[in-house]
Design an enzyme around this catalytic site. Structure first.
Site, PDB file in Angstrom:
ATOM      1  N   LYS A  91       0.871  -1.181   0.000  1.00  0.00           N
ATOM      2  CA  LYS A  91       0.000   0.000   0.000  1.00  0.00           C
ATOM      3  C   LYS A  91       0.902   1.222   0.000  1.00  0.00           C
ATOM      4  O   LYS A  91       2.021   1.175   0.504  1.00  0.00           O
ATOM      5  CB  LYS A  91      -0.880   0.022   1.258  1.00  0.00           C
ATOM      6  CG  LYS A  91      -2.107   0.874   1.113  1.00  0.00           C
ATOM      7  CD  LYS A  91      -3.250   0.070   0.529  1.00  0.00           C
ATOM      8  CE  LYS A  91      -4.467   0.902   0.219  1.00  0.00           C
ATOM      9  NZ  LYS A  91      -5.622   0.039  -0.120  1.00  0.00           N
ATOM     10  N   ASP A 134      -7.167   4.189  -4.350  1.00  0.00           N
ATOM     11  CA  ASP A 134      -7.784   4.053  -3.024  1.00  0.00           C
ATOM     12  C   ASP A 134      -8.378   5.437  -2.739  1.00  0.00           C
ATOM     13  O   ASP A 134      -8.636   6.201  -3.687  1.00  0.00           O
ATOM     14  CB  ASP A 134      -6.751   3.620  -1.961  1.00  0.00           C
ATOM     15  CG  ASP A 134      -7.409   3.149  -0.655  1.00  0.00           C
ATOM     16  OD1 ASP A 134      -7.867   1.999  -0.608  1.00  0.00           O
ATOM     17  OD2 ASP A 134      -7.492   3.935   0.302  1.00  0.00           O
TER      18      ASP A 134
HETATM   19  P1  NDP Z   1     -12.964   7.792  -2.566  1.00  0.00           P
HETATM   20  O1  NDP Z   1     -11.876   8.759  -2.391  1.00  0.00           O
HETATM   21  O2  NDP Z   1     -13.543   7.584  -3.921  1.00  0.00           O
HETATM   22  O3  NDP Z   1     -14.174   8.106  -1.588  1.00  0.00           O
HETATM   23  C1  NDP Z   1     -13.963   8.169  -0.211  1.00  0.00           C
HETATM   24  C2  NDP Z   1     -15.262   8.561   0.463  1.00  0.00           C
HETATM   25  O4  NDP Z   1     -15.115   8.345   1.853  1.00  0.00           O
HETATM   26  C3  NDP Z   1     -15.604  10.023   0.284  1.00  0.00           C
HETATM   27  O5  NDP Z   1     -16.996  10.183   0.299  1.00  0.00           O
HETATM   28  C4  NDP Z   1     -14.954  10.644   1.511  1.00  0.00           C
HETATM   29  O6  NDP Z   1     -15.541  11.886   1.917  1.00  0.00           O
HETATM   30  C5  NDP Z   1     -15.195   9.594   2.544  1.00  0.00           C
HETATM   31  N1  NDP Z   1     -14.144   9.690   3.565  1.00  0.00           N
HETATM   32  C6  NDP Z   1     -12.805   9.580   3.372  1.00  0.00           C
HETATM   33  N2  NDP Z   1     -12.149   9.758   4.522  1.00  0.00           N
HETATM   34  C7  NDP Z   1     -13.090   9.992   5.451  1.00  0.00           C
HETATM   35  C8  NDP Z   1     -13.039  10.248   6.828  1.00  0.00           C
HETATM   36  N3  NDP Z   1     -11.878  10.309   7.487  1.00  0.00           N
HETATM   37  N4  NDP Z   1     -14.231  10.407   7.477  1.00  0.00           N
HETATM   38  C9  NDP Z   1     -15.417  10.348   6.814  1.00  0.00           C
HETATM   39  N5  NDP Z   1     -15.522  10.121   5.495  1.00  0.00           N
HETATM   40  C10 NDP Z   1     -14.375   9.939   4.829  1.00  0.00           C
HETATM   41  O7  NDP Z   1     -12.389   6.400  -1.999  1.00  0.00           O
HETATM   42  P2  NDP Z   1     -12.897   4.918  -2.251  1.00  0.00           P
HETATM   43  O8  NDP Z   1     -14.364   4.907  -2.450  1.00  0.00           O
HETATM   44  O9  NDP Z   1     -12.027   4.315  -3.275  1.00  0.00           O
HETATM   45  O10 NDP Z   1     -12.519   4.225  -0.873  1.00  0.00           O
HETATM   46  C11 NDP Z   1     -13.445   4.108   0.202  1.00  0.00           C
HETATM   47  C12 NDP Z   1     -13.009   2.982   1.125  1.00  0.00           C
HETATM   48  O11 NDP Z   1     -12.969   1.750   0.380  1.00  0.00           O
HETATM   49  C13 NDP Z   1     -11.605   3.114   1.729  1.00  0.00           C
HETATM   50  O12 NDP Z   1     -11.614   2.522   3.012  1.00  0.00           O
HETATM   51  C14 NDP Z   1     -10.740   2.267   0.796  1.00  0.00           C
HETATM   52  O13 NDP Z   1      -9.566   1.822   1.431  1.00  0.00           O
HETATM   53  C15 NDP Z   1     -11.695   1.125   0.517  1.00  0.00           C
HETATM   54  N6  NDP Z   1     -11.433   0.323  -0.666  1.00  0.00           N
HETATM   55  C16 NDP Z   1     -11.334   0.908  -1.898  1.00  0.00           C
HETATM   56  C17 NDP Z   1     -11.121   0.123  -3.019  1.00  0.00           C
HETATM   57  C18 NDP Z   1     -11.106   0.698  -4.378  1.00  0.00           C
HETATM   58  O14 NDP Z   1     -11.045  -0.096  -5.338  1.00  0.00           O
HETATM   59  N7  NDP Z   1     -11.181   1.997  -4.572  1.00  0.00           N
HETATM   60  C19 NDP Z   1     -10.931  -1.327  -2.892  1.00  0.00           C
HETATM   61  C20 NDP Z   1     -11.118  -1.845  -1.563  1.00  0.00           C
HETATM   62  C21 NDP Z   1     -11.337  -1.026  -0.492  1.00  0.00           C
HETATM   63  P3  NDP Z   1     -14.726  13.271   1.739  1.00  0.00           P
HETATM   64  O15 NDP Z   1     -14.849  13.583   0.284  1.00  0.00           O
HETATM   65  O16 NDP Z   1     -15.423  14.229   2.633  1.00  0.00           O
HETATM   66  O17 NDP Z   1     -13.305  12.998   2.169  1.00  0.00           O
HETATM   67  O1  2IT Z   2      -7.915  -1.719  -0.665  1.00  0.00           O
HETATM   68  C1  2IT Z   2      -7.882  -2.184  -1.826  1.00  0.00           C
HETATM   69  O2  2IT Z   2      -8.038  -3.398  -2.040  1.00  0.00           O
HETATM   70  C2  2IT Z   2      -7.698  -1.253  -2.933  1.00  0.00           C
HETATM   71  N1  2IT Z   2      -7.626  -0.053  -2.704  1.00  0.00           N
HETATM   72  C3  2IT Z   2      -7.564  -1.769  -4.325  1.00  0.00           C
HETATM   73  C4  2IT Z   2      -6.173  -2.251  -4.587  1.00  0.00           C
HETATM   74  C5  2IT Z   2      -5.876  -2.650  -6.004  1.00  0.00           C
HETATM   75  O3  2IT Z   2      -4.698  -2.950  -6.235  1.00  0.00           O
HETATM   76  O4  2IT Z   2      -6.758  -2.669  -6.864  1.00  0.00           O
END
Ligand code: NDP
Ligand code: 2IT
Length: 462
Positions: free
Chosen positions: A138, A178
């Site tokens: 990561k 992420d």
């Molecule tokens: P994005 O940046 O697209 O969206 C993040 C969302 O979460 C936003 O709405 C943001 O609001 C909110 N957020 C972030 N930090 C905080 C915080 N500290 N408190 C409250 N709200 C918060 O990210 P993703 O959708 O990609 O990721 C969301 C989650 O999913 C994370 O935990 C990530 O690790 C996990 N994840 C993502 C994957 C992926 O493929 N993208 C795969 C697997 C897991 P704001 O705009 O106000 O910050």
């Molecule tokens: O937390 C996760 O699994 C991710 N942010 C996606 C990682 C990836 O390599 O697609």
């Protein structure tokens, strides 16, 4: 009977976990979310380690909690006012026993080494569960993309890649998105990697569809979390159709969770961001979701605007979604966004299933509530593995110079999520007192761990 675990003699499994965690905490002071992630996994796998002399002799657990390496660097760039800006950049390469390092990049002001170590540790076990050959890593930065122009984001990404490029590669380490890193950032990062190396290859996943990206990668995490919920619900003769769902966040994972839930006949009533929650009792329809996508992905606005746009909805400033009554909950924002009080609200209001799109969104105390009430609880490393799985498919496409259709990717994603679920059941089923309960936390941790431990033992002391 006493056992020697990782160099110490211990009497019970609980003692062994305590002794092990004492050492981890002493060796990584202040990295509380890393400790939390390790403690959860070690509680699950310690009984397996205590039964296996080869794992003890090879000191597998001790080795798994220290990254193979950590790369830390300064990122210097110039903002639109001509001011020099300085950020911290990181890549934590945790474990590559079963494949090249693989995992996302997070750009958020809360990023520090402890956060990335927790995410990399989770990624190792998650990637092992996917059935694909990927190690875990990561990375990211404390850069805050919020309020930055496209030009600023581009210059930051280029400066970030100027340091990272020599540590990554399609068979070395393959970053992806992420929090704060989506298609736009992957584009800028890939452009700079190509410029620096003169190579066009699968060094990043989440690429654009016309330059090596996979169909359904943006959708994969959210869709996968819903498929995982579907598989959990089936074990109790339940389905998604007709259910009320709460979703947190409003970014990539949240958006496609809402999309799939709607396709399968559920009504989604919440979304959120770091400023608060919107509740829409009439449901977030596909039309409303399209508006949210435009708001978040193009205009980069705040979710509070939803309440002004759609009558009947309301914005709860500073609140999380977990007090809204629901059958299903999909935390899809960030770590520790459900505490014990939130968990109690969820179960008291009738929630029967929590499927984690985010990484470690539930605190230890919240998980204890779900376990005590015996609801279906799918931890992130299993439930959100669809994203990295489709990243793995993107890597194979790039290596084989081939493409898969959206339908092929969706079928593969469903197959992988079903297989992850089956593996969790295999290792997490608790039979006792005439009832059978699946502890998905134990199931995911043990299934993920055994594959890596076996590979490490077979590869010797390195
Ligand atoms: P994005 O940046 O697209 O969206 C993040 C969302 O979460 C936003 O709405 C943001 O609001 C909110 N957020 C972030 N930090 C905080 C915080 N500290 N408190 C409250 N709200 C918060 O990210 P993703 O959708 O990609 O990721 C969301 C989650 O999913 C994370 O935990 C990530 O690790 C996990 N994840 C993502 C994957 C992926 O493929 N993208 C795969 C697997 C897991 P704001 O705009 O106000 O910050
Ligand atoms: O937390 C996760 O699994 C991710 N942010 C996606 C990682 C990836 O390599 O697609």
């Amino acid at each position: 009977m006493s056992t020697v675990i990782e160099g110490r003699t211990t009497a019970t499994c609980g003692d062994a976990v305590e002794a092990f965690m004492e050492r981890v905490v002493a060796q990584s002071p202040g990295e509380t979310v890393f400790h939390q992630a390790v403690r959860e996994a070690v509680r699950s796998v310690m009984p397996v380690v205590m039964e296996n002399k080869a794992y003890q002799d090879s000191r597998i657990l001790d080795r798994m909690v220290v990254p193979d390496r950590v790369i830390m660097f300064r990122v210097t760039w110039v903002d639109d006012q001509g001011q020099v800006q300085v950020n911290r950049g990181y890549r934590v390469q945790m474990n590559a026993a079963i494949g090249p390092y693989k995992g996302g990049l997070r750009f958020h002001p809360s990023v520090n080494l402890g956060v990335l170590k927790f995410l990399a540790f989770e990624q190792v076990l998650k990637n092992s569960l996917t059935t694909l050959p990927m190690g875990g890593s990561k990375g990211g930065s404390d850069f805050d993309p919020r309020g930055k122009s496209d030009g600023e984001v581009m210059r930051f990404c280029q400066a970030f890649m100027n340091e990272l490029y020599c540590h990554i590669g399609p068979d070395i380490d393959v970053p992806a998105g992420d929090i704060g890193v989506g298609g736009r950032e992957i584009g800028y990062l890939f452009g700079q990697y190509r410029k620096l190396t003169h190579r066009f290859n699968g060094v990043l996943t989440g690429k654009g569809i016309n330059w090596g990206g996979s169909r359904l990668r943006p959708e994969a995490t959210g869709y996968g979390a819903v498929y995982f919920a579907q598989a959990m619900l089936e074990t109790r003769g339940e389905g998604i159709e007709g259910k009320i769902a709460t979703v947190s966040g409003s970014g990539n994972v949240a958006q496609y969770t809402v999309e799939k839930l709607h396709q399968l006949g559920a009504q989604v009533v919440t979304l959120s961001d770091s400023e608060g929650t919107i509740v829409d009792r009439d449901g977030i329809t596909p039309e409303k979701l399209e508006w949210v996508k435009e708001l978040k992905n193009v205009r980069r606005g705040r979710i509070s605007e939803y309440a002004a746009r759609f009558q009947g909805s309301k914005f709860l400033k500073g609140k999380r979604p977990w007090s809204a009554p629901c059958d299903l909950a999909f935390p899809s924002a960030t770590q520790n966004e459900i505490d014990a009080t939130d968990a109690r609200h969820l179960v008291e209001n009738g929630c029967i299933c929590v499927s984690e799109g985010a990484n470690m969104p539930s605190t230890e105390e919240a998980i204890a509530v779900f376990m005590e009430k015996k609801i279906l609880y799918g931890p992130g490393k299993a439930a959100n593995a669809g994203g990295v799985s489709v990243s793995g498919l993107e890597m194979t496409q790039n290596a084989g110079c081939m493409r898969r259709s959206a339908d092929e990717v969706d079928q593969a994603l469903k197959r992988i999520m079903t297989s992850i679920h089956a593996n969790c059941v295999k290792y997490g089923k608790e039979n006792g007192n005439g009832s059978s309960f699946v502890n998905y936390v134990n199931g995911a941790n043990i299934a993920g761990f055994i594959k890596i431990a076996e590979a490490m033992v077979q590869q010797g002391v390195y």
